[in-house]
Design a protein around this motif. Structure first.
Motif, mmCIF file in Angstrom:
data_model
loop_
_atom_site.group_PDB
_atom_site.id
_atom_site.type_symbol
_atom_site.label_atom_id
_atom_site.label_comp_id
_atom_site.label_asym_id
_atom_site.label_seq_id
_atom_site.Cartn_x
_atom_site.Cartn_y
_atom_site.Cartn_z
ATOM 1 N N LEU A 48 0.845 -1.202 0.000
ATOM 2 C CA LEU A 48 0.000 0.000 0.000
ATOM 3 C C LEU A 48 0.879 1.249 0.000
ATOM 4 O O LEU A 48 0.630 2.201 -0.758
ATOM 5 C CB LEU A 48 -0.922 -0.026 1.238
ATOM 6 C CG LEU A 48 -1.790 1.203 1.462
ATOM 7 C CD1 LEU A 48 -2.735 1.426 0.277
ATOM 8 C CD2 LEU A 48 -2.620 1.049 2.743
ATOM 9 N N LYS A 77 2.402 1.786 -3.488
ATOM 10 C CA LYS A 77 1.413 2.252 -4.477
ATOM 11 C C LYS A 77 1.035 3.705 -4.229
ATOM 12 O O LYS A 77 0.919 4.507 -5.161
ATOM 13 C CB LYS A 77 0.147 1.381 -4.419
ATOM 14 C CG LYS A 77 0.249 0.154 -5.280
ATOM 15 C CD LYS A 77 -1.110 -0.303 -5.761
ATOM 16 C CE LYS A 77 -0.926 -1.272 -6.926
ATOM 17 N NZ LYS A 77 -2.111 -1.714 -7.561
ATOM 18 N N LEU A 78 0.841 4.021 -2.953
ATOM 19 C CA LEU A 78 0.430 5.384 -2.586
ATOM 20 C C LEU A 78 1.511 6.394 -2.997
ATOM 21 O O LEU A 78 1.217 7.432 -3.598
ATOM 22 C CB LEU A 78 0.196 5.432 -1.076
ATOM 23 C CG LEU A 78 -0.537 6.645 -0.541
ATOM 24 C CD1 LEU A 78 -1.958 6.680 -1.070
ATOM 25 C CD2 LEU A 78 -0.579 6.594 0.974
ATOM 26 N N ILE A 90 1.619 6.932 -6.716
ATOM 27 C CA ILE A 90 0.541 7.802 -7.206
ATOM 28 C C ILE A 90 0.828 9.272 -6.873
ATOM 29 O O ILE A 90 0.708 10.138 -7.736
ATOM 30 C CB ILE A 90 -0.831 7.364 -6.627
ATOM 31 C CG1 ILE A 90 -1.246 6.022 -7.255
ATOM 32 C CG2 ILE A 90 -1.907 8.415 -6.897
ATOM 33 C CD1 ILE A 90 -2.480 5.389 -6.660
ATOM 34 N N ILE A 105 -7.232 2.353 -2.763
ATOM 35 C CA ILE A 105 -6.225 1.409 -3.254
ATOM 36 C C ILE A 105 -6.434 0.031 -2.606
ATOM 37 O O ILE A 105 -6.337 -1.004 -3.262
ATOM 38 C CB ILE A 105 -4.798 1.928 -2.947
ATOM 39 C CG1 ILE A 105 -4.540 3.238 -3.697
ATOM 40 C CG2 ILE A 105 -3.741 0.900 -3.330
ATOM 41 C CD1 ILE A 105 -3.303 3.981 -3.220
ATOM 42 N N SER A 106 -6.747 0.031 -1.287
ATOM 43 C CA SER A 106 -6.898 -1.245 -0.576
ATOM 44 C C SER A 106 -8.114 -2.027 -1.061
ATOM 45 O O SER A 106 -8.065 -3.252 -1.157
ATOM 46 C CB SER A 106 -7.065 -1.012 0.929
ATOM 47 O OG SER A 106 -6.012 -0.249 1.411
ATOM 48 N N ILE A 133 -9.521 -2.027 -3.961
ATOM 49 C CA ILE A 133 -9.417 -2.468 -5.349
ATOM 50 C C ILE A 133 -9.155 -3.974 -5.435
ATOM 51 O O ILE A 133 -9.573 -4.636 -6.372
ATOM 52 C CB ILE A 133 -8.261 -1.692 -6.045
ATOM 53 C CG1 ILE A 133 -8.732 -0.292 -6.415
ATOM 54 C CG2 ILE A 133 -7.738 -2.398 -7.265
ATOM 55 C CD1 ILE A 133 -9.802 -0.255 -7.452
ATOM 56 N N SER A 134 -8.473 -4.522 -4.403
ATOM 57 C CA SER A 134 -8.122 -5.950 -4.446
ATOM 58 C C SER A 134 -9.374 -6.823 -4.559
ATOM 59 O O SER A 134 -9.330 -7.931 -5.089
ATOM 60 C CB SER A 134 -7.317 -6.333 -3.209
ATOM 61 O OG SER A 134 -8.102 -6.083 -2.065
ATOM 62 N N PHE A 148 -2.010 2.931 -12.652
ATOM 63 C CA PHE A 148 -1.773 2.720 -11.224
ATOM 64 C C PHE A 148 -2.755 1.740 -10.608
ATOM 65 O O PHE A 148 -2.453 1.048 -9.663
ATOM 66 C CB PHE A 148 -1.853 4.042 -10.471
ATOM 67 C CG PHE A 148 -0.736 4.967 -10.819
ATOM 68 C CD1 PHE A 148 0.574 4.642 -10.511
ATOM 69 C CD2 PHE A 148 -0.986 6.119 -11.514
ATOM 70 C CE1 PHE A 148 1.605 5.469 -10.852
ATOM 71 C CE2 PHE A 148 0.041 6.959 -11.864
ATOM 72 C CZ PHE A 148 1.342 6.639 -11.538
ATOM 73 N N LEU A 149 -3.982 1.726 -11.129
ATOM 74 C CA LEU A 149 -4.972 0.851 -10.524
ATOM 75 C C LEU A 149 -5.163 -0.449 -11.282
ATOM 76 O O LEU A 149 -5.654 -1.420 -10.730
ATOM 77 C CB LEU A 149 -6.316 1.585 -10.409
ATOM 78 C CG LEU A 149 -6.305 2.770 -9.433
ATOM 79 C CD1 LEU A 149 -7.678 3.368 -9.312
ATOM 80 C CD2 LEU A 149 -5.828 2.344 -8.052
#
Ligand SMILES: [Fe+2]
Ligand SMILES: [Fe+2]
Length: 407
Positions: free
Chosen positions: A176, A179-180, A183, A217-218, A220-221, A404-405
């Protein structure tokens, strides 16, 4: 001095006053001579217009040659996908025009038929179900979400939260954090210097904004694992992302400061469909077949096969995850915002969803542009005149954010 929209802003113009984003962050100082990178920064932060010194030139943009045959083809296809939405309202007329132009330039003439329709499914062999009952009896196992999301919720809900509090939560997950930081260091935010820690990102972007982004972001999994034969997960993610970006931009234009929270509401608005596609793939395949045959809207046919709509499933899921009530409310009412007790956020998601469907930015399975709830436009004072600017900003951000996603 003259106020100009970003579309009119050109290189060499000089800012009469400083340019700030919706949250008051200083982006460009007074007297700045505009370069192309400045225009990108203003677009990315959702600034609609700026004050320039002197008068803007009315010089017309160069006209490009148009292949009229292809243009007609794009118009015909867009007319088909607008068949349920209608074209009588000025908002829909303008959206139709922009949709034809966008699809023509993007070479995307087809309706968003993301879903492979099961040919072998026999209607008589697929049971109609009452999904709401099954969910309330807890016979269906809803997807779990990481404990980080509930900790991030606590950070959002606590006015005393500091940059260190959120950094402590986010840093528990190296994925996380990575990724953060990727972005916030991307061209999406356009910071001049590198942001190398979560605490620094919070200091620059804001506690609630970073916490919301981390929640997005979390969660999205959960989208992963949609069966390929039912729906294209990449297209689903793209539709969700487009809706999130559009919601964020519409919020900024309406002086609503919770832009990142609306981004997350847009990102999660169709999450109920993920549960349906994963756990009820037979019914989902039947739904698609019925809609393809009868040109019906997917979200209206859902009740027939599932006894409830994807918005009901989304509400149950987001409540299970203890996400904020404002977010659950926005997701639940995104197809009929005028029925909501607090209609502003649901209206934003409603319009964002309609625009994303019209432009064909991804797809969550719906092939047509959904009905417009006209009251949504009054709920947030949305004039068709600003639609073009919003579409331009969203498509620009979509291109730079999508990897990114979806990667
Ligand atoms: Fe929906
Ligand atoms: Fe949607």
């Amino acid at each position: 001095m003259q106020r100009v929209s970003l579309d009119q802003l050109k290189k060499g113009m000089v800012l009469f006053e400083e340019a700030r984003d919706i949250n008051g962050r200083l982006l460009l100082g007074e007297g700045t001579e505009i370069k192309s990178s400045h225009i990108n920064i203003l677009k990315k932060w959702g600034v609609a217009s700026v004050c320039i010194s002197g008068e803007a030139d009315d010089e017309e943009d160069d006209k490009i040659g148009i292949n009229f045959e292809l243009f007609e083809r794009a118009a015909k296809n867009v007319k088909n996908i607008f068949q349920h939405a209608g074209l009588s309202h000025p908002f829909m007329k303008e959206l139709f025009r922009l949709s034809v132009l966008h699809r023509f330039h993007a070479d995307n003439f087809k309706p968003p038929r993301s879903v492979k329709i099961a040919e072998t499914n026999d209607q008589n062999n697929v049971a109609k179900i009452n999904l709401r009952n099954e969910l309330s009896k807890k016979e269906i196992k809803l997807p779990e979400i990481s404990t980080i999301v509930s900790e991030l919720n606590e950070v959002i809900n606590n006015p005393q939260s500091s940059a260190e509090d959120i950094a402590t939560v986010v840093n528990k997950s190296p994925t996380l954090t990575a990724k953060l930081l990727k972005i916030v260091n991307s061209s999406f935010y356009s910071f001049h210097s590198r942001i190398d820690s979560v605490s620094r990102a919070v200091a620059v972007i804001g506690t609630k904004e970073i916490a919301s982004l981390a929640i997005g972001i979390s969660t999205i999994s959960v989208f992963k694992g949609i069966p390929e034969e039912i729906a294209d997960m990449q297209l689903f993610l793209k539709h969700s992302l487009a809706c999130g970006l559009l919601a964020r931009i519409i919020a900024a234009h309406n002086n609503i400061p919770q832009t990142e929270q609306l981004f997350v509401a847009g990102l999660l608005h169709d999450i109920g469909r993920v549960v349906i596609y994963k756990d009820f793939s037979d019914q989902a395949a039947m739904l698609f077949s019925q809609c393809a045959g009868g040109d019906k809207l997917l979200h209206q046919e859902e009740k027939n096969w599932l006894g409830c709509k994807h918005t009901d499933v989304g509400k149950i899921l987001l409540n299970k995850w203890n996400l904020p009530e404002t977010l659950v409310h926005s997701v639940f009412y995104h197809h009929n915002p005028s029925k909501a007790r607090e209609p502003v956020w649901p209206s934003i998601i409603h319009l964002a969803d309609i625009i994303a469907n019209a432009l064909g930015l991804g797809s969550s399975g719906e092939r047509f542009v959904p009905h417009l709830d006209e009251k949504a436009l009054n709920n947030i004072s949305f004039s068709p005149g600003i639609l073009e600017m919003i579409v331009n900003q969203a498509t620009h951000q979509f291109t730079s954010f999508v990897s990114f996603l979806t990667e």
